[in-house]
Write an enzyme that holds these catalytic residues in place. Sequence first.
Site, mmCIF file in Angstrom:
data_model
loop_
_atom_site.group_PDB
_atom_site.id
_atom_site.type_symbol
_atom_site.label_atom_id
_atom_site.label_comp_id
_atom_site.label_asym_id
_atom_site.label_seq_id
_atom_site.Cartn_x
_atom_site.Cartn_y
_atom_site.Cartn_z
ATOM 1 N N GLY A 78 0.675 -1.219 -0.025
ATOM 2 C CA GLY A 78 -0.009 0.084 0.247
ATOM 3 C C GLY A 78 0.733 1.339 -0.060
ATOM 4 O O GLY A 78 2.081 1.153 0.292
ATOM 5 N N HIS A 361 25.023 13.111 -54.396
ATOM 6 C CA HIS A 361 24.418 11.920 -54.424
ATOM 7 C C HIS A 361 25.091 10.667 -54.438
ATOM 8 O O HIS A 361 26.275 10.699 -54.891
ATOM 9 C CB HIS A 361 23.395 11.949 -55.657
#
Length: 454
Positions: A78, A361
């Site tokens: 708890g 590229h």
Amino acid sequence: MNKCAIILAAGQGTRIKSKLPKVLHKACGKEMVNHVIDAMRNAEIEDVNVIIGKGAELVKERTTSRNVSYSLQAEQLGTGHAVKCAKDFLEGKTGVVAIFTGDAPLIKPETVKNLVDTHINEKNSATLLTSVIENPTGYGRIVRNGESVEKIVEHKDCNEQEIKIQEVNAGMYCFDIESLLTSLEQLSNDNAQGEYYLTDVIEILKKENKKVGAMITDFEETLGVNSRAELAKVESIMRNRINRTHLDNGVTIIDPLNTYIEPEVVIGKDTIIYPGNVIEGKTVIGEDCILYPNSRINNSTIGNGVEIQSSVILDSKIGDETTVGPFAYVRPESNIGEHVRIGDFVEIKKSTIGNNTKVSHLTYIGDAEVGERCNFGCGTVVVNYDGKKKHKTIIGDDSFIGCNTNLVSPVEVKDNTYIAAGSTITKEVPEGSLAIARAKQQNIEGWVERKKLK
């Protein structure tokens, strides 16, 4: 007034169905518990204790950089029991302690600060964070007597009047440390679950005529995560919050619902972000940039006026007025200069590219130092790996690298050089020279006709 914080992070979270402790699941790239720790620190609370249990060592590992202390909750009995496990952290301290859950990452620092300030200014023994919601089914109701909190009533225990109350407990608190420690000693687990509840501390304080207050905040901030669906909901809210901040700061996000930006990202004004972009970590993006759709940028610094199209940039730096992509891959530890062109299907790995250089590229550059104003023809490859280790290539200023060139590392190409297309360069190229390293063309006349006869 001395301030400290306790963060409850001991649960496994069975409903989330994961080997990973629940609080370590990430919302917008950061573990939920670290969102909460950071909220405490940004609310000027430096002394933070994390209650750990399931996966304790892993939670420690993922939070250790934030310089927190830990308390172990070996059994999950708890919320009250969790705070009792932090007794050693609290004893000897004076002032106030803020208690928050590690699975509520939406909590704002200003809300934490306002809760603590409210608690101190009202001289409360306890102050609850609460929200008012349209459908409070399943939540503990806040029963008030004027401004003071009288009690918290669980939904199943509400009477006809209490069931109508829309103010609910968020499960986040600020306590006077001395009052909390005294009340924890009186907690009982005499209930159906056999657990110790932190809410029972409120009842104990009220019986002692201690003052209990509450501060209302937006319910959205208090949302906890117990399942993957709830995590997705919380992350959606967080993304919207992050994107709204950037919009308010002068960034154009064309489609906020389809743009992912993590919380520590910084973006300059007049930058435009198209849909499908993922911006992660501690990335810093300058002003007047354009991020066209579908790029990923992680822990990188992007200068002003940069254009990026459908590319991946990781742990690197991109200079002002440079263009990247489409379909470029800039790998970690790369430093791309200003006014550079990194074109389609170009991969840069751990390399420096000088200002005004063009790699347009189909090129791979790895472990290289490239000068200014260079031009790379299509198909250039820096051959940096010999099967055992990587080697460095140096290319000087104003060099022209022809198409389909292989630069076999380690090698140096001096300033103002030309390399003929199709060359394989294995030796130094002197300054101002043309390097040709390919077989001489030979034409065999009549070969085709003879081949047919056979």
